[in-house]
Enzyme design. Structure first.
Site, PDB file in Angstrom:
ATOM      1  N   LEU A 232       0.806  -1.231   0.000  1.00 29.71           N
ATOM      2  CA  LEU A 232       0.000   0.000   0.000  1.00 29.71           C
ATOM      3  C   LEU A 232       0.835   1.275   0.000  1.00 29.71           C
ATOM      4  O   LEU A 232       0.511   2.245  -0.688  1.00 29.71           O
ATOM      5  CB  LEU A 232      -0.928   0.005   1.217  1.00 29.71           C
ATOM      6  N   GLU A 295      -1.240  -5.589 -17.463  1.00 30.24           N
ATOM      7  CA  GLU A 295       0.183  -5.468 -17.121  1.00 30.24           C
ATOM      8  C   GLU A 295       0.986  -4.609 -18.093  1.00 30.24           C
ATOM      9  O   GLU A 295       2.134  -4.919 -18.424  1.00 30.24           O
ATOM     10  CB  GLU A 295       0.809  -6.862 -16.994  1.00 30.24           C
ATOM     11  N   TYR A 504      -0.070 -18.021   0.816  1.00 29.24           N
ATOM     12  CA  TYR A 504       1.108 -17.190   0.610  1.00 29.24           C
ATOM     13  C   TYR A 504       2.316 -17.927   1.184  1.00 29.24           C
ATOM     14  O   TYR A 504       2.261 -18.442   2.302  1.00 29.24           O
ATOM     15  CB  TYR A 504       0.912 -15.868   1.352  1.00 29.24           C
TER      16      TYR A 504
END
Length: 597
Positions: A232, A295, A504
Protein backbone atom coordinates in the site's frame (compact mmCIF):
# COMPACT_ATOMS: atom_id res chain seq x y z
CA UNK A 1 -8.20 18.16 -5.19
CA UNK A 2 -4.84 19.89 -5.20
CA UNK A 3 -1.59 18.08 -5.88
CA UNK A 4 -0.03 17.60 -2.42
CA UNK A 5 3.10 16.09 -0.93
CA UNK A 6 3.51 12.57 -2.24
CA UNK A 7 4.68 9.30 -0.72
CA UNK A 8 8.02 9.92 -2.44
CA UNK A 9 9.39 12.68 -4.69
CA UNK A 10 9.79 12.68 -8.46
CA UNK A 11 13.44 11.75 -7.95
CA UNK A 12 12.37 8.71 -5.98
CA UNK A 13 15.93 7.68 -5.15
CA UNK A 14 16.12 10.70 -2.83
CA UNK A 15 13.88 8.80 -0.39
CA UNK A 16 13.67 5.23 -1.68
CA UNK A 17 16.40 2.59 -1.85
CA UNK A 18 17.75 1.86 -5.31
CA UNK A 19 18.78 -1.67 -4.31
CA UNK A 20 16.24 -2.72 -1.67
CA UNK A 21 12.77 -2.26 -0.29
CA UNK A 22 11.21 0.97 0.87
CA UNK A 23 12.50 4.15 2.42
CA UNK A 24 16.21 4.77 2.74
CA UNK A 25 15.86 5.83 6.38
CA UNK A 26 14.04 2.63 7.35
CA UNK A 27 15.87 -0.67 7.73
CA UNK A 28 16.67 -3.53 10.09
CA UNK A 29 20.16 -3.23 11.54
CA UNK A 30 22.24 -5.80 13.41
CA UNK A 31 24.45 -4.64 16.30
CA UNK A 32 27.23 -7.15 16.95
CA UNK A 33 28.21 -5.61 20.29
CA UNK A 34 24.81 -6.47 21.81
CA UNK A 35 23.79 -9.28 19.43
CA UNK A 36 20.52 -7.39 18.92
CA UNK A 37 18.67 -5.88 16.01
CA UNK A 38 16.84 -2.58 15.71
CA UNK A 39 14.72 -0.80 13.13
CA UNK A 40 15.79 2.67 12.05
CA UNK A 41 13.81 5.78 11.21
CA UNK A 42 10.49 6.87 12.65
CA UNK A 43 7.95 5.77 10.05
CA UNK A 44 6.86 2.44 11.54
CA UNK A 45 5.59 1.31 14.95
CA UNK A 46 8.69 -0.84 15.52
CA UNK A 47 11.08 2.05 14.79
CA UNK A 48 13.58 2.62 17.57
CA UNK A 49 12.84 -0.66 19.34
CA UNK A 50 15.47 -3.20 20.29
CA UNK A 51 14.81 -6.77 19.11
CA UNK A 52 17.04 -9.14 21.11
CA UNK A 53 15.58 -12.32 19.62
CA UNK A 54 15.67 -11.66 15.87
CA UNK A 55 19.29 -12.51 15.08
CA UNK A 56 19.18 -15.31 17.65
CA UNK A 57 16.33 -16.85 15.64
CA UNK A 58 18.21 -16.19 12.42
CA UNK A 59 21.29 -17.96 13.81
CA UNK A 60 19.57 -20.90 15.54
CA UNK A 61 16.90 -21.62 12.90
CA UNK A 62 18.80 -20.88 9.69
CA UNK A 63 22.45 -21.07 10.67
CA UNK A 64 23.28 -17.40 10.05
CA UNK A 65 26.76 -16.27 11.04
CA UNK A 66 27.99 -12.78 11.88
CA UNK A 67 31.07 -13.50 9.80
CA UNK A 68 28.92 -13.89 6.69
CA UNK A 69 28.12 -10.18 6.66
CA UNK A 70 28.32 -8.88 3.09
CA UNK A 71 27.13 -5.31 2.54
CA UNK A 72 25.71 -4.24 -0.83
CA UNK A 73 28.10 -2.84 -3.38
CA UNK A 74 27.96 0.95 -3.97
CA UNK A 75 26.30 2.25 -7.10
CA UNK A 76 28.73 3.03 -9.93
CA UNK A 77 26.85 5.27 -12.37
CA UNK A 78 29.75 5.22 -14.82
CA UNK A 79 28.98 1.56 -15.61
CA UNK A 80 25.40 2.20 -16.71
CA UNK A 81 25.32 1.98 -20.51
CA UNK A 82 24.37 5.10 -22.50
CA UNK A 83 20.76 5.37 -23.68
CA UNK A 84 19.49 4.37 -27.10
CA UNK A 85 18.14 7.75 -28.10
CA UNK A 86 15.26 8.80 -30.31
CA UNK A 87 15.99 12.54 -30.63
CA UNK A 88 12.69 13.32 -32.37
CA UNK A 89 10.61 11.74 -29.62
CA UNK A 90 12.70 13.36 -26.88
CA UNK A 91 12.31 16.84 -28.31
CA UNK A 92 8.62 16.63 -29.14
CA UNK A 93 7.72 14.97 -25.84
CA UNK A 94 8.84 17.97 -23.76
CA UNK A 95 5.53 19.92 -23.97
CA UNK A 96 3.61 16.82 -22.89
CA UNK A 97 5.30 15.97 -19.62
CA UNK A 98 6.19 17.69 -16.38
CA UNK A 99 9.76 16.46 -16.60
CA UNK A 100 11.91 14.08 -18.61
CA UNK A 101 15.38 12.75 -17.96
CA UNK A 102 18.17 10.56 -19.30
CA UNK A 103 19.93 10.61 -15.92
CA UNK A 104 21.47 7.13 -15.43
CA UNK A 105 20.28 6.79 -11.84
CA UNK A 106 16.70 7.71 -12.83
CA UNK A 107 16.86 5.18 -15.65
CA UNK A 108 18.14 2.46 -13.32
CA UNK A 109 15.41 3.19 -10.74
CA UNK A 110 12.81 2.67 -13.47
CA UNK A 111 14.35 -0.51 -14.85
CA UNK A 112 13.52 -2.98 -12.11
CA UNK A 113 10.94 -4.13 -9.60
CA UNK A 114 11.42 -6.13 -6.41
CA UNK A 115 12.00 -9.72 -7.38
CA UNK A 116 14.74 -11.31 -5.30
CA UNK A 117 16.70 -11.84 -8.51
CA UNK A 118 16.54 -8.13 -9.37
CA UNK A 119 17.59 -6.95 -5.91
CA UNK A 120 20.41 -9.52 -5.71
CA UNK A 121 21.81 -8.31 -9.04
CA UNK A 122 21.57 -4.66 -7.98
CA UNK A 123 23.33 -5.31 -4.68
CA UNK A 124 26.14 -7.23 -6.38
CA UNK A 125 26.84 -4.95 -9.37
CA UNK A 126 25.33 -7.43 -11.81
CA UNK A 127 22.68 -5.11 -13.25
CA UNK A 128 24.93 -2.90 -15.34
CA UNK A 129 24.69 -5.23 -18.33
CA UNK A 130 20.90 -5.33 -18.16
CA UNK A 131 18.70 -3.41 -20.57
CA UNK A 132 17.12 -0.44 -18.77
CA UNK A 133 14.91 2.43 -19.97
CA UNK A 134 16.61 4.99 -22.18
CA UNK A 135 14.42 7.87 -21.11
CA UNK A 136 12.05 8.60 -18.21
CA UNK A 137 9.09 10.92 -18.73
CA UNK A 138 6.57 12.21 -16.19
CA UNK A 139 3.15 13.08 -17.67
CA UNK A 140 0.81 15.10 -15.46
CA UNK A 141 -2.57 14.54 -17.14
CA UNK A 142 -4.58 12.20 -19.34
CA UNK A 143 -4.10 14.53 -22.31
CA UNK A 144 -0.31 14.38 -21.80
CA UNK A 145 -0.43 10.60 -22.04
CA UNK A 146 -2.57 10.75 -25.19
CA UNK A 147 0.03 12.89 -26.93
CA UNK A 148 2.98 10.83 -25.70
CA UNK A 149 1.38 7.63 -27.02
CA UNK A 150 0.84 9.31 -30.40
CA UNK A 151 4.50 10.31 -30.50
CA UNK A 152 5.61 6.81 -29.52
CA UNK A 153 3.59 5.35 -32.38
CA UNK A 154 4.93 7.93 -34.81
CA UNK A 155 8.60 7.37 -33.91
CA UNK A 156 8.35 3.65 -33.05
CA UNK A 157 9.33 4.04 -29.42
CA UNK A 158 8.50 1.50 -26.68
CA UNK A 159 6.51 2.73 -23.67
CA UNK A 160 6.59 0.93 -20.31
CA UNK A 161 4.18 2.46 -17.76
CA UNK A 162 5.41 2.57 -14.16
CA UNK A 163 3.68 3.42 -10.91
CA UNK A 164 5.25 2.57 -7.58
CA UNK A 165 7.66 -0.02 -8.99
CA UNK A 166 6.71 -2.75 -6.50
CA UNK A 167 6.30 -5.52 -9.09
CA UNK A 168 7.41 -9.02 -8.07
CA UNK A 169 6.77 -10.62 -11.46
CA UNK A 170 9.59 -9.13 -13.53
CA UNK A 171 7.07 -6.81 -15.19
CA UNK A 172 9.44 -3.82 -15.23
CA UNK A 173 12.46 -5.68 -16.59
CA UNK A 174 13.21 -4.32 -20.07
CA UNK A 175 13.41 -6.96 -22.82
CA UNK A 176 17.06 -7.60 -23.66
CA UNK A 177 16.22 -8.13 -27.34
CA UNK A 178 14.54 -4.74 -27.73
CA UNK A 179 16.56 -2.48 -30.05
CA UNK A 180 14.13 0.42 -30.10
CA UNK A 181 14.36 3.27 -27.64
CA UNK A 182 12.54 2.36 -24.39
CA UNK A 183 10.72 5.09 -22.48
CA UNK A 184 9.57 4.61 -18.90
CA UNK A 185 6.29 6.44 -18.42
CA UNK A 186 6.37 7.40 -14.73
CA UNK A 187 2.74 8.01 -13.77
CA UNK A 188 3.25 9.27 -10.23
CA UNK A 189 2.75 12.96 -11.08
CA UNK A 190 -0.83 12.01 -11.96
CA UNK A 191 -1.93 11.80 -8.34
CA UNK A 192 -5.07 13.91 -8.07
CA UNK A 193 -8.58 13.01 -6.98
CA UNK A 194 -10.77 14.77 -9.55
CA UNK A 195 -14.00 14.44 -7.65
CA UNK A 196 -15.80 12.61 -4.87
CA UNK A 197 -19.47 11.75 -5.24
CA UNK A 198 -20.87 11.29 -1.69
CA UNK A 199 -24.37 10.49 -2.94
CA UNK A 200 -23.30 7.54 -5.11
CA UNK A 201 -20.13 6.70 -3.12
CA UNK A 202 -17.65 7.00 -5.97
CA UNK A 203 -14.40 8.87 -6.52
CA UNK A 204 -12.66 9.65 -9.81
CA UNK A 205 -8.89 9.39 -9.40
CA UNK A 206 -5.75 9.67 -11.50
CA UNK A 207 -4.03 6.31 -11.83
CA UNK A 208 -0.55 7.39 -10.72
CA UNK A 209 -1.58 8.08 -7.15
CA UNK A 210 0.24 5.95 -4.55
CA UNK A 211 -1.94 3.94 -2.17
CA UNK A 212 -0.99 5.70 1.06
CA UNK A 213 -1.59 9.11 -0.56
CA UNK A 214 -4.98 8.05 -1.87
CA UNK A 215 -6.10 6.84 1.54
CA UNK A 216 -4.86 9.99 3.30
CA UNK A 217 -6.74 12.25 0.88
CA UNK A 218 -9.94 10.25 1.10
CA UNK A 219 -9.69 9.99 4.88
CA UNK A 220 -9.70 13.76 5.21
CA UNK A 221 -13.04 13.76 3.42
CA UNK A 222 -14.39 10.94 5.58
CA UNK A 223 -13.99 8.06 3.10
CA UNK A 224 -11.82 5.07 2.24
CA UNK A 225 -11.39 2.62 -0.62
CA UNK A 226 -10.56 -0.08 1.91
CA UNK A 227 -8.00 -1.50 -0.52
CA UNK A 228 -4.90 -2.42 1.47
CA UNK A 229 -2.38 -4.58 -0.38
CA UNK A 230 0.86 -5.34 1.46
CA UNK A 231 2.51 -2.77 -0.84
CA UNK A 232 0.00 0.00 0.00
CA UNK A 233 2.73 2.48 0.88
CA UNK A 234 4.42 2.33 -2.52
CA UNK A 235 2.11 0.77 -5.13
CA UNK A 236 -0.18 2.83 -7.37
CA UNK A 237 -3.84 2.71 -8.31
CA UNK A 238 -2.93 2.03 -11.94
CA UNK A 239 -0.68 -0.81 -10.85
CA UNK A 240 -3.51 -2.35 -8.84
CA UNK A 241 -5.76 -2.35 -11.89
CA UNK A 242 -3.02 -3.57 -14.25
CA UNK A 243 -2.26 -6.60 -12.05
CA UNK A 244 -5.74 -7.45 -10.70
CA UNK A 245 -4.58 -6.68 -7.17
CA UNK A 246 -6.07 -7.88 -3.91
CA UNK A 247 -6.04 -6.19 -0.51
CA UNK A 248 -5.95 -7.50 3.03
CA UNK A 249 -9.49 -6.24 3.72
CA UNK A 250 -11.10 -7.67 0.60
CA UNK A 251 -13.82 -9.40 2.66
CA UNK A 252 -15.49 -6.03 3.27
CA UNK A 253 -14.27 -3.94 0.35
CA UNK A 254 -13.61 -6.50 -2.39
CA UNK A 255 -10.68 -7.11 -4.68
CA UNK A 256 -9.77 -4.36 -7.13
CA UNK A 257 -12.08 -5.77 -9.84
CA UNK A 258 -14.99 -5.48 -7.38
CA UNK A 259 -14.20 -1.83 -6.66
CA UNK A 260 -13.75 -0.52 -10.20
CA UNK A 261 -16.65 1.44 -11.73
CA UNK A 262 -14.90 2.90 -14.75
CA UNK A 263 -11.40 2.81 -16.26
CA UNK A 264 -9.81 5.15 -18.76
CA UNK A 265 -6.92 3.64 -20.74
CA UNK A 266 -4.93 5.22 -23.56
CA UNK A 267 -3.96 2.82 -26.34
CA UNK A 268 -2.21 3.23 -29.66
CA UNK A 269 -5.68 3.17 -31.26
CA UNK A 270 -7.26 5.73 -28.94
CA UNK A 271 -8.77 5.92 -25.47
CA UNK A 272 -10.93 3.10 -24.12
CA UNK A 273 -13.61 4.04 -21.58
CA UNK A 274 -17.27 3.34 -20.93
CA UNK A 275 -19.81 6.05 -21.66
CA UNK A 276 -21.43 5.96 -18.21
CA UNK A 277 -20.59 5.28 -14.59
CA UNK A 278 -23.20 2.77 -13.53
CA UNK A 279 -23.11 -0.24 -11.16
CA UNK A 280 -23.59 -2.75 -13.99
CA UNK A 281 -24.05 -2.74 -17.74
CA UNK A 282 -24.98 -5.44 -20.26
CA UNK A 283 -23.24 -4.36 -23.45
CA UNK A 284 -21.33 -7.37 -24.68
CA UNK A 285 -18.05 -8.56 -23.14
CA UNK A 286 -16.87 -6.14 -20.50
CA UNK A 287 -13.90 -4.09 -21.77
CA UNK A 288 -12.73 -3.72 -18.18
CA UNK A 289 -11.95 -7.43 -18.14
CA UNK A 290 -9.11 -7.17 -20.65
CA UNK A 291 -7.79 -3.98 -19.04
CA UNK A 292 -7.67 -5.55 -15.57
CA UNK A 293 -4.52 -7.66 -15.48
CA UNK A 294 -3.17 -6.32 -18.78
CA UNK A 295 0.18 -5.47 -17.12
CA UNK A 296 1.13 -2.59 -19.41
CA UNK A 297 0.79 -4.61 -22.64
CA UNK A 298 -2.23 -2.81 -24.14
CA UNK A 299 -1.98 0.80 -23.05
CA UNK A 300 -1.68 3.25 -20.16
CA UNK A 301 -4.33 3.37 -17.45
CA UNK A 302 -4.74 7.07 -16.71
CA UNK A 303 -7.90 7.49 -14.61
CA UNK A 304 -10.12 5.20 -12.55
CA UNK A 305 -13.50 5.66 -10.88
CA UNK A 306 -13.63 3.58 -7.70
CA UNK A 307 -16.30 2.70 -5.20
CA UNK A 308 -15.63 4.29 -1.82
CA UNK A 309 -17.12 3.83 1.62
CA UNK A 310 -17.47 6.08 4.66
CA UNK A 311 -14.75 5.55 7.22
CA UNK A 312 -15.73 2.65 9.48
CA UNK A 313 -17.32 3.48 12.79
CA UNK A 314 -15.29 0.84 14.54
CA UNK A 315 -12.06 -1.11 13.96
CA UNK A 316 -10.91 -3.84 16.31
CA UNK A 317 -8.16 -6.43 16.17
CA UNK A 318 -8.10 -9.98 17.43
CA UNK A 319 -6.13 -13.20 17.34
CA UNK A 320 -6.66 -16.91 17.97
CA UNK A 321 -4.07 -19.60 18.73
CA UNK A 322 -4.77 -23.08 17.35
CA UNK A 323 -3.17 -26.37 18.44
CA UNK A 324 -1.86 -26.86 14.90
CA UNK A 325 -2.08 -25.48 11.37
CA UNK A 326 -4.55 -28.15 10.22
CA UNK A 327 -7.15 -27.09 12.79
CA UNK A 328 -6.56 -23.49 11.77
CA UNK A 329 -7.27 -24.33 8.13
CA UNK A 330 -10.49 -26.10 9.09
CA UNK A 331 -11.48 -23.03 11.10
CA UNK A 332 -10.86 -20.78 8.10
CA UNK A 333 -12.98 -23.02 5.88
CA UNK A 334 -15.81 -23.03 8.42
CA UNK A 335 -15.67 -19.22 8.57
CA UNK A 336 -16.17 -19.22 4.79
CA UNK A 337 -19.00 -21.74 4.91
CA UNK A 338 -20.87 -19.67 7.46
CA UNK A 339 -19.96 -16.46 5.62
CA UNK A 340 -18.81 -14.79 8.82
CA UNK A 341 -16.23 -12.68 7.05
CA UNK A 342 -14.34 -10.10 9.13
CA UNK A 343 -12.46 -7.44 7.16
CA UNK A 344 -9.24 -9.45 7.30
CA UNK A 345 -8.47 -12.94 8.56
CA UNK A 346 -5.06 -14.58 8.11
CA UNK A 347 -3.60 -17.81 9.43
CA UNK A 348 0.16 -18.23 10.02
CA UNK A 349 1.83 -21.61 10.21
CA UNK A 350 4.24 -22.43 13.02
CA UNK A 351 7.34 -21.46 11.02
CA UNK A 352 6.02 -17.98 10.35
CA UNK A 353 4.68 -17.61 13.89
CA UNK A 354 8.03 -18.43 15.44
CA UNK A 355 9.73 -15.99 13.11
CA UNK A 356 7.17 -13.31 14.04
CA UNK A 357 7.84 -13.89 17.74
CA UNK A 358 11.53 -13.18 17.13
CA UNK A 359 10.59 -9.61 16.22
CA UNK A 360 9.23 -8.85 19.67
CA UNK A 361 10.99 -6.01 21.49
CA UNK A 362 12.83 -6.35 24.73
CA UNK A 363 10.42 -6.51 27.70
CA UNK A 364 10.54 -5.57 31.34
CA UNK A 365 10.30 -7.98 34.29
CA UNK A 366 6.52 -7.72 34.70
CA UNK A 367 5.88 -8.21 30.98
CA UNK A 368 8.20 -11.25 30.91
CA UNK A 369 6.42 -12.75 33.92
CA UNK A 370 3.02 -12.19 32.28
CA UNK A 371 4.22 -13.86 29.07
CA UNK A 372 5.48 -16.81 31.11
CA UNK A 373 2.06 -17.27 32.73
CA UNK A 374 0.38 -17.15 29.32
CA UNK A 375 2.81 -19.70 27.92
CA UNK A 376 2.24 -21.98 30.92
CA UNK A 377 -1.52 -21.85 30.29
CA UNK A 378 -1.23 -22.64 26.58
CA UNK A 379 1.42 -25.34 26.73
CA UNK A 380 0.84 -27.10 30.07
CA UNK A 381 -2.82 -26.60 30.91
CA UNK A 382 -4.14 -26.73 27.34
CA UNK A 383 -1.49 -29.12 26.06
CA UNK A 384 -0.47 -27.11 22.99
CA UNK A 385 2.89 -28.03 21.45
CA UNK A 386 4.94 -24.85 20.80
CA UNK A 387 6.44 -26.57 17.73
CA UNK A 388 3.00 -26.98 16.13
CA UNK A 389 0.76 -24.08 17.18
CA UNK A 390 -0.58 -21.67 14.55
CA UNK A 391 -1.86 -18.12 14.94
CA UNK A 392 -4.80 -16.44 13.22
CA UNK A 393 -4.92 -12.63 13.16
CA UNK A 394 -8.22 -10.86 12.57
CA UNK A 395 -9.37 -7.33 11.75
CA UNK A 396 -13.00 -6.44 12.42
CA UNK A 397 -14.29 -3.31 10.71
CA UNK A 398 -17.71 -1.67 10.32
CA UNK A 399 -20.47 -0.51 12.64
CA UNK A 400 -19.99 -1.20 16.35
CA UNK A 401 -22.91 -3.63 16.38
CA UNK A 402 -21.59 -5.53 13.37
CA UNK A 403 -18.07 -5.74 14.78
CA UNK A 404 -19.32 -6.98 18.14
CA UNK A 405 -21.42 -9.67 16.46
CA UNK A 406 -18.53 -10.76 14.21
CA UNK A 407 -16.18 -11.01 17.17
CA UNK A 408 -18.59 -13.27 19.01
CA UNK A 409 -19.15 -15.45 15.94
CA UNK A 410 -15.45 -15.75 15.05
CA UNK A 411 -14.34 -16.75 18.56
CA UNK A 412 -17.22 -19.22 18.81
CA UNK A 413 -16.16 -20.88 15.54
CA UNK A 414 -12.54 -20.81 16.69
CA UNK A 415 -13.42 -22.66 19.88
CA UNK A 416 -14.98 -25.47 17.82
CA UNK A 417 -11.50 -26.21 16.45
CA UNK A 418 -9.61 -25.86 19.71
CA UNK A 419 -8.74 -22.21 19.27
CA UNK A 420 -7.95 -19.90 22.19
CA UNK A 421 -8.34 -16.10 21.95
CA UNK A 422 -4.84 -14.61 21.98
CA UNK A 423 -5.65 -10.95 22.45
CA UNK A 424 -6.06 -7.73 20.52
CA UNK A 425 -2.39 -6.73 20.75
CA UNK A 426 -1.20 -9.84 18.89
CA UNK A 427 -3.81 -9.24 16.20
CA UNK A 428 -2.86 -5.60 15.74
CA UNK A 429 0.88 -6.26 15.76
CA UNK A 430 0.47 -9.09 13.27
CA UNK A 431 -1.54 -6.93 10.89
CA UNK A 432 0.66 -3.82 11.07
CA UNK A 433 3.84 -5.90 10.80
CA UNK A 434 2.87 -6.50 7.18
CA UNK A 435 4.11 -3.03 6.22
CA UNK A 436 7.60 -3.47 7.67
CA UNK A 437 8.26 -7.18 7.13
CA UNK A 438 9.37 -6.62 3.52
CA UNK A 439 12.44 -4.80 4.87
CA UNK A 440 13.68 -8.05 6.40
CA UNK A 441 14.88 -9.45 3.10
CA UNK A 442 17.51 -6.71 2.94
CA UNK A 443 18.80 -7.76 6.36
CA UNK A 444 18.94 -11.38 5.24
CA UNK A 445 20.83 -10.45 2.09
CA UNK A 446 23.41 -8.67 4.23
CA UNK A 447 24.27 -12.12 5.64
CA UNK A 448 24.24 -14.07 2.40
CA UNK A 449 20.59 -15.11 2.25
CA UNK A 450 18.25 -14.93 -0.72
CA UNK A 451 14.51 -14.86 -0.04
CA UNK A 452 11.28 -14.63 -1.98
CA UNK A 453 7.52 -14.74 -1.49
CA UNK A 454 4.86 -16.05 -3.84
CA UNK A 455 1.17 -16.80 -3.68
CA UNK A 456 -1.60 -18.89 -5.21
CA UNK A 457 -5.31 -19.60 -4.93
CA UNK A 458 -6.58 -23.12 -4.38
CA UNK A 459 -9.82 -25.00 -3.59
CA UNK A 460 -10.43 -25.71 0.09
CA UNK A 461 -9.94 -29.46 -0.22
CA UNK A 462 -6.40 -28.95 -1.49
CA UNK A 463 -5.16 -26.19 0.79
CA UNK A 464 -3.49 -28.43 3.35
CA UNK A 465 -1.76 -30.79 0.91
CA UNK A 466 -0.61 -27.96 -1.35
CA UNK A 467 1.04 -26.07 1.52
CA UNK A 468 2.68 -29.20 2.92
CA UNK A 469 3.98 -30.37 -0.44
CA UNK A 470 5.32 -27.00 -1.55
CA UNK A 471 7.19 -26.47 1.72
CA UNK A 472 8.65 -29.97 1.56
CA UNK A 473 9.67 -29.45 -2.05
CA UNK A 474 11.63 -26.32 -1.15
CA UNK A 475 13.45 -28.04 1.74
CA UNK A 476 14.34 -31.21 -0.19
CA UNK A 477 15.45 -29.32 -3.28
CA UNK A 478 17.75 -27.07 -1.25
CA UNK A 479 19.45 -30.20 0.06
CA UNK A 480 19.82 -31.59 -3.46
CA UNK A 481 21.27 -28.28 -4.70
CA UNK A 482 23.94 -28.18 -2.01
CA UNK A 483 22.53 -25.32 0.06
CA UNK A 484 24.61 -25.23 3.26
CA UNK A 485 22.05 -24.40 5.94
CA UNK A 486 18.45 -25.33 6.61
CA UNK A 487 16.23 -23.16 4.37
CA UNK A 488 13.33 -21.10 5.64
CA UNK A 489 9.99 -22.36 4.34
CA UNK A 490 6.76 -20.91 5.73
CA UNK A 491 3.16 -20.35 4.67
CA UNK A 492 -0.02 -18.58 5.62
CA UNK A 493 -3.62 -18.56 4.44
CA UNK A 494 -4.37 -14.92 3.70
CA UNK A 495 -7.73 -14.70 1.93
CA UNK A 496 -10.92 -16.72 2.25
CA UNK A 497 -13.48 -17.37 -0.48
CA UNK A 498 -16.57 -19.56 -0.59
CA UNK A 499 -14.75 -22.14 -2.73
CA UNK A 500 -11.14 -21.79 -1.65
CA UNK A 501 -8.36 -19.63 -0.28
CA UNK A 502 -5.27 -17.63 -1.12
CA UNK A 503 -2.08 -19.20 0.21
CA UNK A 504 1.11 -17.19 0.61
CA UNK A 505 4.60 -18.68 0.85
CA UNK A 506 7.96 -17.39 2.04
CA UNK A 507 11.24 -19.15 1.40
CA UNK A 508 14.84 -18.24 2.04
CA UNK A 509 18.19 -20.00 1.76
CA UNK A 510 21.87 -19.33 2.36
CA UNK A 511 23.55 -18.49 -0.93
CA UNK A 512 26.77 -16.96 0.32
CA UNK A 513 28.97 -19.91 -0.60
CA UNK A 514 27.13 -21.05 -3.73
CA UNK A 515 29.01 -20.61 -7.03
CA UNK A 516 25.71 -20.07 -8.86
CA UNK A 517 23.23 -18.41 -6.46
CA UNK A 518 20.98 -16.97 -9.17
CA UNK A 519 20.71 -20.34 -10.87
CA UNK A 520 19.80 -22.03 -7.59
CA UNK A 521 17.23 -19.32 -6.85
CA UNK A 522 15.64 -19.75 -10.29
CA UNK A 523 15.45 -23.54 -9.87
CA UNK A 524 13.85 -23.17 -6.44
CA UNK A 525 11.33 -20.54 -7.50
CA UNK A 526 10.37 -22.45 -10.64
CA UNK A 527 10.11 -25.79 -8.85
CA UNK A 528 7.98 -24.31 -6.07
CA UNK A 529 5.62 -22.78 -8.65
CA UNK A 530 5.36 -26.07 -10.51
CA UNK A 531 4.60 -27.87 -7.25
CA UNK A 532 1.81 -25.36 -6.67
CA UNK A 533 0.35 -26.11 -10.10
CA UNK A 534 0.72 -29.86 -9.65
CA UNK A 535 -1.31 -29.59 -6.43
CA UNK A 536 -4.20 -27.75 -8.06
CA UNK A 537 -3.18 -24.17 -7.30
CA UNK A 538 -3.33 -21.20 -9.65
CA UNK A 539 -0.35 -19.54 -11.27
CA UNK A 540 -1.04 -16.41 -9.19
CA UNK A 541 -3.73 -14.98 -6.94
CA UNK A 542 -2.72 -11.30 -7.14
CA UNK A 543 0.96 -10.83 -8.11
CA UNK A 544 0.27 -11.30 -11.80
CA UNK A 545 2.16 -12.98 -14.63
CA UNK A 546 4.82 -10.50 -15.75
CA UNK A 547 7.74 -12.32 -17.32
CA UNK A 548 8.68 -14.87 -14.66
CA UNK A 549 5.35 -16.72 -14.90
CA UNK A 550 4.63 -16.16 -18.60
CA UNK A 551 5.60 -19.75 -19.42
CA UNK A 552 2.51 -20.96 -17.54
CA UNK A 553 -0.03 -18.60 -19.12
CA UNK A 554 -1.10 -20.82 -22.03
CA UNK A 555 -1.71 -23.84 -19.81
CA UNK A 556 -3.62 -21.59 -17.41
CA UNK A 557 -6.03 -19.97 -19.88
CA UNK A 558 -5.78 -22.47 -22.82
CA UNK A 559 -4.22 -22.05 -26.26
CA UNK A 560 -7.39 -20.44 -27.58
CA UNK A 561 -7.44 -18.09 -24.60
CA UNK A 562 -3.89 -16.96 -25.27
CA UNK A 563 -4.70 -16.43 -28.94
CA UNK A 564 -7.62 -14.24 -27.88
CA UNK A 565 -5.24 -12.09 -25.80
CA UNK A 566 -2.84 -11.83 -28.74
CA UNK A 567 -5.70 -10.83 -31.04
CA UNK A 568 -6.71 -8.02 -28.68
CA UNK A 569 -3.06 -6.98 -28.47
CA UNK A 570 -2.75 -6.89 -32.26
CA UNK A 571 -5.96 -4.95 -32.63
CA UNK A 572 -4.99 -2.25 -30.12
CA UNK A 573 -1.21 -2.15 -30.55
CA UNK A 574 -0.11 -3.51 -33.93
CA UNK A 575 3.31 -1.82 -33.67
CA UNK A 576 3.86 -3.27 -30.19
CA UNK A 577 4.50 0.18 -28.76
CA UNK A 578 3.65 -1.30 -25.36
CA UNK A 579 6.36 -3.88 -25.85
CA UNK A 580 7.27 -4.68 -22.25
CA UNK A 581 7.00 -8.40 -23.05
CA UNK A 582 4.71 -9.25 -20.14
CA UNK A 583 2.04 -11.99 -20.29
CA UNK A 584 2.50 -13.26 -23.85
CA UNK A 585 6.22 -12.59 -24.32
CA UNK A 586 5.77 -10.40 -27.42
CA UNK A 587 8.96 -8.36 -27.88
CA UNK A 588 10.06 -6.15 -30.76
CA UNK A 589 8.18 -4.30 -33.50
CA UNK A 590 5.24 -5.40 -35.66
CA UNK A 591 6.72 -8.61 -37.03
CA UNK A 592 7.22 -10.09 -33.58
CA UNK A 593 3.53 -9.71 -32.78
CA UNK A 594 2.36 -11.13 -36.10
CA UNK A 595 4.56 -14.18 -35.65
CA UNK A 596 2.65 -15.08 -32.47
CA UNK A 597 -0.77 -14.97 -34.12
Amino acid sequence: MDNEQKAFPMKRQEQLKWNGWGYRDSKFEYHAETDCCSFSGNRYPMAGTTMPYLFKWFRESLGAKVGDYTPPQPLDLSKIPPPIRCPEFLEKAKPWCKFLTEDPEDRLMHGHGHLCEEIFMLRNNLYYDKRIPDLVVYPSSHSDVVELVKLAAKYNVVLIPMGGGTSVSGALICPEEETRSIVSLDMTEMNRIHWIDPENLMAHIEAGIIGQDLEKKLEREGYTTGHQPDSLEFSSLGGWVATRASGMKKNVYGNIEDMVVRIKMVTAKGTIEKSCQVPRISAGPDVHEFILGSEGTLGVITEVTLKIKPLPECTRYGSIIFPDFEKGIKFMQEVSRKKVYPASIRLMDNAQLRFGLSLKPEKGLIERFTDHIKQMYITRLRGFNPEKIALCTVVFEGSTDRVTKEQSDIYEIGAQFGGIPAGEENGKNGYLLTFSIAYLRDLGMNFGYMAESFETSVPWDRVSDLIKNVKQRIVSLCKDLGVRNVPYSAARVTQCYDTGACCYFYFGFYAGDLPNPLEVYTILETSAREEVLANGGSVSHHHGIGKVRAQYLEDTISTAGKQALLAVKHGLDPQNIFGCGNLTGVVGPTGALKSKL
